[in-house]
Scaffold this motif. Structure first.
Motif, mmCIF file in Angstrom:
data_model
loop_
_atom_site.group_PDB
_atom_site.id
_atom_site.type_symbol
_atom_site.label_atom_id
_atom_site.label_comp_id
_atom_site.label_asym_id
_atom_site.label_seq_id
_atom_site.Cartn_x
_atom_site.Cartn_y
_atom_site.Cartn_z
ATOM 1 N N ARG A 128 0.439 -1.159 16.748
ATOM 2 C CA ARG A 128 -1.281 -1.149 16.638
ATOM 3 C C ARG A 128 -2.400 -1.214 15.161
ATOM 4 O O ARG A 128 -3.100 -1.996 16.459
ATOM 5 C CB ARG A 128 -1.482 0.183 17.753
ATOM 6 N N ALA A 129 -1.889 -0.303 14.951
ATOM 7 C CA ALA A 129 -2.625 -0.801 13.554
ATOM 8 C C ALA A 129 -2.746 -2.357 13.637
ATOM 9 O O ALA A 129 -3.702 -3.031 12.728
ATOM 10 C CB ALA A 129 -2.328 -0.177 12.405
ATOM 11 N N ALA A 140 -4.268 -3.289 8.170
ATOM 12 C CA ALA A 140 -2.465 -2.708 7.800
ATOM 13 C C ALA A 140 -1.901 -3.893 6.821
ATOM 14 O O ALA A 140 -1.459 -2.169 5.767
ATOM 15 C CB ALA A 140 -1.704 -4.310 9.093
ATOM 16 N N ALA A 199 -2.301 -0.353 4.455
ATOM 17 C CA ALA A 199 -1.946 0.709 4.502
ATOM 18 C C ALA A 199 -0.565 0.332 3.896
ATOM 19 O O ALA A 199 0.356 1.724 3.938
ATOM 20 C CB ALA A 199 -2.115 0.962 6.212
ATOM 21 N N GLY A 200 -0.128 -0.879 3.590
ATOM 22 C CA GLY A 200 0.731 -0.733 3.752
ATOM 23 C C GLY A 200 2.333 -1.605 5.189
ATOM 24 O O GLY A 200 3.160 -1.473 4.929
ATOM 25 N N ILE A 201 1.817 -2.214 5.829
ATOM 26 C CA ILE A 201 2.106 -2.540 6.525
ATOM 27 C C ILE A 201 2.876 -3.112 6.745
ATOM 28 O O ILE A 201 1.557 -4.729 6.783
ATOM 29 C CB ILE A 201 1.415 -2.167 8.698
ATOM 30 N N ASP A 202 4.266 -3.740 6.684
ATOM 31 C CA ASP A 202 4.158 -5.044 6.366
ATOM 32 C C ASP A 202 4.408 -6.413 7.920
ATOM 33 O O ASP A 202 4.747 -5.451 8.800
ATOM 34 C CB ASP A 202 5.637 -5.208 5.863
ATOM 35 N N LYS A 213 -4.783 -4.654 15.948
ATOM 36 C CA LYS A 213 -6.608 -4.444 16.026
ATOM 37 C C LYS A 213 -7.203 -5.179 14.122
ATOM 38 O O LYS A 213 -7.665 -6.046 14.671
ATOM 39 C CB LYS A 213 -6.527 -3.186 15.214
ATOM 40 N N GLY A 230 0.496 -0.674 0.132
ATOM 41 C CA GLY A 230 -0.129 -0.384 -0.072
ATOM 42 C C GLY A 230 0.875 1.057 0.210
ATOM 43 O O GLY A 230 0.184 2.517 -0.614
ATOM 44 N N GLN A 231 2.347 0.866 0.249
ATOM 45 C CA GLN A 231 2.764 2.844 0.977
ATOM 46 C C GLN A 231 4.185 2.894 -0.821
ATOM 47 O O GLN A 231 3.710 3.742 -1.067
ATOM 48 C CB GLN A 231 4.033 2.199 1.523
ATOM 49 N N THR A 259 4.721 7.610 17.469
ATOM 50 C CA THR A 259 5.572 7.132 17.017
ATOM 51 C C THR A 259 5.440 6.758 15.723
ATOM 52 O O THR A 259 4.067 6.534 16.232
ATOM 53 C CB THR A 259 7.437 6.424 17.356
ATOM 54 N N ARG A 260 5.389 6.614 14.346
ATOM 55 C CA ARG A 260 4.954 5.477 13.617
ATOM 56 C C ARG A 260 5.139 4.092 13.645
ATOM 57 O O ARG A 260 3.839 3.371 13.283
ATOM 58 C CB ARG A 260 5.511 6.234 12.355
ATOM 59 N N TYR A 306 2.181 2.918 16.174
ATOM 60 C CA TYR A 306 1.001 3.533 15.607
ATOM 61 C C TYR A 306 1.138 1.912 14.407
ATOM 62 O O TYR A 306 0.191 1.558 14.504
ATOM 63 C CB TYR A 306 1.334 4.374 14.031
ATOM 64 N N ALA A 307 1.706 1.521 13.319
ATOM 65 C CA ALA A 307 1.781 1.139 13.260
ATOM 66 C C ALA A 307 1.998 -0.504 13.577
ATOM 67 O O ALA A 307 1.042 -1.399 13.349
ATOM 68 C CB ALA A 307 3.579 0.586 11.712
#
Lengths: 522, 362
Positions: free
Chosen positions: B230-231, B239, B242-245, B234, A341-342, B223-224, B227-228
């Motif tokens: 916690r996302a 995630a 959102a592009g969280i690996d 959840k 996504g990024q 911090t980022r 945030y990542a």
């Protein structure tokens, strides 16, 4: 026995199948239903419409025994009836067809129908009796369901008919259908309405909950409008119009048609070649190719589950794919950790996902945290290399909530506490305000109330007019037809054809959506 | 999820759980013919009545702050790291090597060295299960648990065969040089004029632990990476959108978690024992789970919960010394507190919600 009791009730010959008097229900501080009065004459189709969160589902849950009303009474066939649970609802002759079917996938139709209504410990007698009854019902109402078919082999439309059969088998005189056409092709929906008309002719009462004004106008005898927990009005369908109903629902005048100028397509923004997505050993998307230009909305029509979701996920960097996509002349990775996504956002692609509650939002996060979702690495939200600038993010959220009229405009409210329409506004605000070169939108108005639909459609058209490309995926044909500049129809992971929204019609699209190839010159 | 006001959820619920646990334990003590009131008085007196007792309480609490924070970070990412025990054990090895191998000129440098070594060893022990989960799908609850046993066996081997001083029968390392001894909390507080006993093992690590709690709070909510984390915790699928690996986040979460677990050894090994013994962690890794649950995964809640468990530890030993109440009763009390605050808050939450709804309705 049940039939006898029913016969006894019918003998009283009250004019109304169901009457609700003064029904109120609140959840903590939220009043979901306030003093609801409604009377449904026997042998009619009664529509209930209202925006999301207007209290329709709560009312029906009270009627089906899921919730207990705080006040008021339920009168069925002239007799006050207590409905403490769904078993008593069934005994009172109420049948419910839920939006999400409650069928056992690897059971046959017959087994599903008797499930919970067996005669005794041994199944044989029930099965024999049910088979006879099922065949009779199936024939009588043109249901076309084979008792020995296994559920997972049936189409969605047929599965829904099994749900109807289940209710009829349980002697339902009053049938409640919750958003029944959301998952159907236009053809299947027509068939459903023919079935409902047949049921009505045989004296059964039908309550139809929907947000589609066209269905209300075409099928119902009377229609009740709910707004913010109250029953605003009940009118004869023949004496009202879609515009009047929309106004009743929203409380103000609503534009049902999308106003837009003709598109002025520019350069090619996205080029998709032979895109294939394979999950669990099955090709969900089978070599799709197309292109989108700047300043146009490309609509993807199709029944849910024909590869549209995979298309969006592959383009959005969520699902791994093979093939080739080129964005502004640069090829984007389709696999591996760079396809995410990024990197898609960096390439100028914004994505309003189909399912905002599992993809687009973190439901437990606050509104301001969600406005940063996916953009939490954006430089304007950083204080320095280490800390995020929460204050900047909050300030941005205040702005976006104001521009998109998100209600209530409370920064620290969790996403799950907003209504569907307002959740969607948060997602759309986040993605559109980035001014992306390409916007991917999936089901932009699913579960969104009419007022918000109008607003979201306007935003999408405005983005197009600003010279951006939009890929719109929707199962709502109306939406596809009114927003798109070009329409592609998908079936079974493939593109069946391209149509011009100005010259095509629902019938033609419906056939393509059902996988029938075009008869040339028709 | 809960409809309670925030203060009730954060303060009232744990408090009621605690009281219930104490009532049950009181019944138990009364049943063996002792006075529950006297027992609680001995516990309070022993762990808070003097600065020396308080020192012991804080010393234990320091261990729990580290392990509790470690558990909570993984929790935020929906990863249940029950390997705190093993990670802290390995942290102990790191701290010991740092203290024994390097001729430190001053305690402050030794402290930096042992922090780095302890965190690195703990993080390494957290990395393997994380990698196995992220890449291979081996469930982290199973692997971290197994790694506890591996750590224990490894420690046994290392102590007996490598670190044991010649001629010693004890499976423990040599004593550290006095230079690396950490300043006592009593001495530090003495500098600013607060009289505090220095006859207890409480040391500068307590301040480090509290600072770390603030650091974890900043990490999670400012911090980022937080945030990542916690996302991801959840909604894993979101995630991805959102592009969280997921692979990276899983590994980062366990590196942080393991590293913080490892830091516990700075307090227990360098600050307290001054040498590495076989069971240097003494169950603190597991108590960290209870502490994180009771502290609602919030760093500040964890500090408070840690002090409570420190009190139970120190009060428990006072009770064992000062009365004929068997030591096992203390274990039961600790177990009850964990049971009621960790596993059963819903039992209290539901009736309390009804109570509040009624009051709100009027």
């Amino acid at each position: 026995m049940a039939a006898q009791a029913l016969g006894g009730r019918q003998a009283t010959a009250a004019p109304y199948a169901i009457e609700l008097r003064g029904i109120s229900k609140s959840f903590g501080p939220v009043q979901a239903n306030r003093d609801i009065n409604i009377a449904v004459p026997r042998g009619t189709i009664h529509g209930i419409i209202g925006e999301n969160g207007a209290g329709k589902s709560t009312l029906m849950s009270i009627l089906y025994g899921f919730y207990k009303a705080d006040a008021g009474e339920i009168i069925i066939n002239g007799q006050p009836t207590a409905i403490p649970d769904s078993q008593s609802a069934i005994r009172a002759g109420i049948g419910m067809v839920f939006q999400h079917f409650k069928l056992v996938q690897n059971f046959t139709v017959l087994e599903n129908v008797i499930l919970g209504a067996e005669d005794g410990a041994l199944l044989q007698s029930s099965l024999v009796r049910a088979r006879a009854e099922l065949e009779a019902l199936s024939k009588e109402y043109d249901l076309d369901v084979h008792p020995d078919a296994v559920i997972e082999d049936l189409s969605v439309g047929h599965q829904q008919r099994v749900e109807i059969l289940k209710a009829l088998y349980r002697q339902a005189e009053i049938l409640i259908l919750d958003e029944p056409t959301g998952v159907l092709t236009p053809e299947e929906a027509d068939h459903l309405f023919r079935i409902l008309a047949g049921l009505k002719e045989k004296g059964r009462t039908i309550i139809l909950i929907t947000h589609k004004l066209r269905e209300i106008m075409e099928t119902t005898d009377n229609v009740s409008v709910m707004r913010r927990g109250t029953m605003v009005d009940t009118v004869r369908t023949s004496e009202t119009s879609p515009e009047a109903l929309a106004e009743l629902m929203v409380g103000r005048k609503v534009l049902l048609e999308v106003e837009k100028r003709p598109a002025t397509p520019g350069r090619e923004v996205l080029k998709v070649e032979n895109l294939t997505v394979r999950t669990e050993g099955v090709d969900r998307l089978k070599g799709v190719s197309f292109a989108i230009r700047a300043g146009e909305i490309l609509g993807i029509a199709g029944v849910a589950g024909n590869g549209q979701s995979q298309l969006l996920e592959a383009l959005g960097g969520i699902a791994a794919a093979s093939g080739r996509i080129t964005m502004n002349g640069v090829e984007l990775p389709l696999k591996g950790h760079k396809a995410n996504g990024q990197s898609r956002r960096a390439a100028g692609i914004a994505h309003v996902p189909e399912d905002r509650q599992t993809l687009g939002l973190i439901m437990d996060f606050t509104a301001w945290e969600n406005v940063g979702f996916g953009y939490h690495n954006a430089p304007e939200y950083q204080q320095n290399w280490l800390f995020m600038d929460n204050a900047a993010l909050k300030a941005d959220t205040v702005k976006k909530m104001a521009t998109f009229d998100v209600r209530p405009p409370i920064l620290t409210l969790a996403a799950k506490s907003f209504s569907g329409g307002n959740q969607q506004k948060i997602v759309v605000a986040r993605e559109i305000e980035r001014n992306p070169d390409l916007l991917l939108v999936g089901q932009p108005t699913r579960g969104v109330d009419i007022g918000a639909i109008e607003f979201i459609h306007k935003q999408i058209v405005a983005l197009r007019d600003a010279g951006k490309a939009v890929l719109l995926v929707s199962v709502e044909l109306d939406e596809i037809m009114s927003l798109s500049d070009r329409i592609l129809v998908m079936f079974d992971g493939k593109i069946m054809g391209e149509r011009d929204p100005e010259t095509t019609n629902e019938r033609e699209l419906g056939l393509l959506m059902a996988g029938m190839t075009e008869s040339k010159g028709a | 999820m809960t409809k309670l006001p925030r203060w009730a959820d954060v303060v009232l619920v744990p408090l009621i759980c605690l009281v219930i646990a104490f009532v049950f334990c009181g019944i138990l003590i009364a049943a063996i013919g002792q006075s529950p009131l006297q027992a609680i008085w001995i516990m309070l007196e022993g762990s808070f009545g003097s600065t020396n007792g308080l020192g012991y309480t804080l010393f234990y609490a320091t261990n729990f702050i580290f392990t509790g924070l470690a558990v909570s970070i993984a929790f935020q990412a929906s990863l249940f790291n029950i390997g705190g025990e093993g990670q802290a054990t390995l942290g102990g090895l790191g701290v010991t090597l740092a203290c024994l191998m390097v001729p430190w000129p001053h305690w402050s440098l030794a402290l930096l060295g042992s922090i780095v070594a302890g965190a690195a060893f703990g993080a390494a022990w957290g990395f393997l299960p994380a990698w196995l989960q992220a890449k291979r799908g081996s469930h982290i609850v199973i692997t971290t648990m197994m790694f506890n046993f591996i750590a224990y066996a490894l420690m046994n081997y290392v102590l007996v065969n490598m670190l044991r001083p010649l001629g010693s029968m004890d499976p423990a390392s040599a004593r550290f040089d006095k230079v690396v001894n950490l300043p006592k909390l009593g001495d530090i507080l003495g500098l600013v004029g607060i009289p505090f006993s220095n006859k207890n093992p409480a040391n500068i690590s307590f301040l480090i632990a509290v600072a770390l709690a603030v650091g974890v709070w900043a990490l999670m909510w400012h911090t980022r990476l937080g945030y990542a984390l916690r996302a991801f915790g959840k909604q894993e699928k979101a995630a991805l959108y959102a592009g969280i690996d997921p692979v990276r986040i899983t590994i980062y979460a366990l590196l942080l978690s393991g590293g913080i677990s490892g830091l516990m050894a700075v307090n227990a090994v360098q600050g307290g024992a001054h040498r590495l013994v076989l069971n240097s962690v003494e169950g603190a890794g597991f108590i960290g789970i209870a502490v994180a649950l009771m502290g609602r995964n919030h760093p500040f809640g964890i500090v408070v919960a840690s002090i409570l468990f420190g009190f139970l530890y120190e009060g428990g030993s006072q009770l064992a010394m000062g009365t004929t109440i068997p030591r096992e009763v203390i274990t039961v009390l600790q177990a009850l507190v964990i049971l009621f605050t960790g596993a059963l808050p819903y039992m209290v939450q539901k009736p309390l919600e009804k109570l509040f709804a009624k009051r709100g309705g009027k």
